[in-house]
Design a protein around this motif. Sequence first.
Motif, PDB file in Angstrom:
ATOM      1  N   ASN A 156       0.925  -1.048  -0.113  1.00  0.00           N
ATOM      2  CA  ASN A 156       0.024   0.056   0.292  1.00  0.00           C
ATOM      3  C   ASN A 156       0.781   1.201   0.107  1.00  0.00           C
ATOM      4  N   LYS A 157       0.848   2.109  -0.887  1.00  0.00           N
ATOM      5  CA  LYS A 157       1.714   3.159  -1.419  1.00  0.00           C
ATOM      6  C   LYS A 157       1.417   4.242  -0.185  1.00  0.00           C
ATOM      7  N   ASN A 158       0.067   4.125   0.289  1.00  0.00           N
ATOM      8  CA  ASN A 158      -0.251   5.199   1.044  1.00  0.00           C
ATOM      9  C   ASN A 158       0.144   5.013   2.487  1.00  0.00           C
ATOM     10  N   SER A 159       0.537   3.978   2.746  1.00  0.00           N
ATOM     11  CA  SER A 159       1.105   3.711   3.991  1.00  0.00           C
ATOM     12  C   SER A 159       2.117   4.496   4.578  1.00  0.00           C
ATOM     13  N   GLU A 160       1.910   4.963   5.856  1.00  0.00           N
ATOM     14  CA  GLU A 160       2.730   5.949   6.320  1.00  0.00           C
ATOM     15  C   GLU A 160       3.715   5.372   7.512  1.00  0.00           C
ATOM     16  N   ILE A 161       4.740   6.054   7.704  1.00  0.00           N
ATOM     17  CA  ILE A 161       5.741   5.474   8.621  1.00  0.00           C
ATOM     18  C   ILE A 161       5.217   5.929  10.123  1.00  0.00           C
ATOM     19  N   ILE A 162       5.297   4.985  10.971  1.00  0.00           N
ATOM     20  CA  ILE A 162       4.768   5.531  12.562  1.00  0.00           C
ATOM     21  C   ILE A 162       5.776   5.981  13.240  1.00  0.00           C
ATOM     22  N   LEU A 163       5.994   7.225  13.553  1.00  0.00           N
ATOM     23  CA  LEU A 163       7.210   7.879  14.052  1.00  0.00           C
ATOM     24  C   LEU A 163       7.597   7.482  15.602  1.00  0.00           C
ATOM     25  N   GLU A 164       6.361   7.395  16.464  1.00  0.00           N
ATOM     26  CA  GLU A 164       6.399   7.014  17.511  1.00  0.00           C
ATOM     27  C   GLU A 164       5.399   5.779  18.052  1.00  0.00           C
ATOM     28  N   ILE A 165       5.867   5.039  18.774  1.00  0.00           N
ATOM     29  CA  ILE A 165       5.069   3.709  19.056  1.00  0.00           C
ATOM     30  C   ILE A 165       4.992   3.578  20.781  1.00  0.00           C
ATOM     31  N   ASN A 166       3.813   3.658  21.513  1.00  0.00           N
ATOM     32  CA  ASN A 166       4.004   3.301  22.660  1.00  0.00           C
ATOM     33  C   ASN A 166       3.447   2.068  23.038  1.00  0.00           C
TER      34      ASN A 166
END
Length: 371
Positions: A189-199
């Motif tokens: 999925n090209k619209n997938s985005e990087i998650i910058l922070e994960i709790n």
Amino acid sequence: MNYEILKHIKNSKIIVIKIGSNLLVNKNQSLNKNWLLSIAKDLKKLVDNKNKVIIVSSGAIALGKKILDKKILKNLHDKQAAASIGQIQLSQSWQTALSKVKLKSSQILLTAEDLENRRKYLNARNTIFALLDLGVIPIINENDTTSTEEIRFGDNDKLSAIIANAMSADMLVLLSDVNGLYTEDPKKNKNSEIILEINKITKSIEDYVSNSKSSYGSGGMLAKIEAAKICMRSGIKIIIANGLVKNPLKFINSKNSTWFVPEKNIRSRRQDWILNRSSKDGVIHIDEGASNALVKNSSLLAIGIKKVEGKFFRGDTISIKYNSKEMARGIINYDYKDVEAIKGQKSTQINSILGFIREDEVVHKDNLVLV
Ligand code: GLU
């Protein structure tokens, strides 16, 4: 949370950096010498800044494959053979690159199982500490020859988390050829985005990564999540970042990587492990001074020991009692006979009494848990 990655790296007393094969070895399967030199320069800056750096480096199989002039390695034993051949070049390449910036390196081959065995764990930990104190950078790789499980791409991710935990590191940096963790498989999925922070690593993240058949999923993302879980539980900061740039450590920032927020109020897995082990190996009775020191998070020294009970050996878990009540458990650095001989004595006397010294502490504070 507002954070600057480089600041966290620089503030880490002990930092583990895992380097994936794809960074060290290019598409033609040759060593990326320039890249290696660029990270050596980054590491030199950290060492000059008094950070203690441990490297977990993959690349042995890839280098061995090239030396053997093979396109594919068919089975596990071929991979193990390739690793055994390539490891020589891997170590040498690190040594060459680091010596150019006046750093010394050492080679350590370990398996996760080694660190589950108390005696081996303690020896590995103390050796690595000795190397760090000498200003040397340990270069660790999985010992592929004795690895019992199929060698999979990603084993070193988990191993690096286990090492970070065993060494009480402050931070683990996983450098590979992906930017970080995405909302969905970025290959699909090209619209997938990087998650910058994960709790929290949610079930849905785990599910899509483990079901992902693309190179994103099989390229070790699942192992990276496993590594993140180990570190988060132990209060160790962990970051996944793309290392495919020169001077990768300088390049990481909060917009191009995934940062995993460690749990607060953690008790490390090691501490749990110490507590959960039976303490029938032996008992050490301590005096009031030592009891006060332990409460203040200090190590147990010989001088505070009054009495020794039971037969225990270096690496065993022992129970520490004050006024006949158990107050702590810990992993012992000396055999029972040695503790008997040095009890009540200053640490500076250990060498002359025993004829050798393992550590100044009988139980190091990192291996000690108050009950
Ligand atoms: N030990 C393997 C090697 O050096 C790599 C394992 C991994 O990348 O996780 O090639």
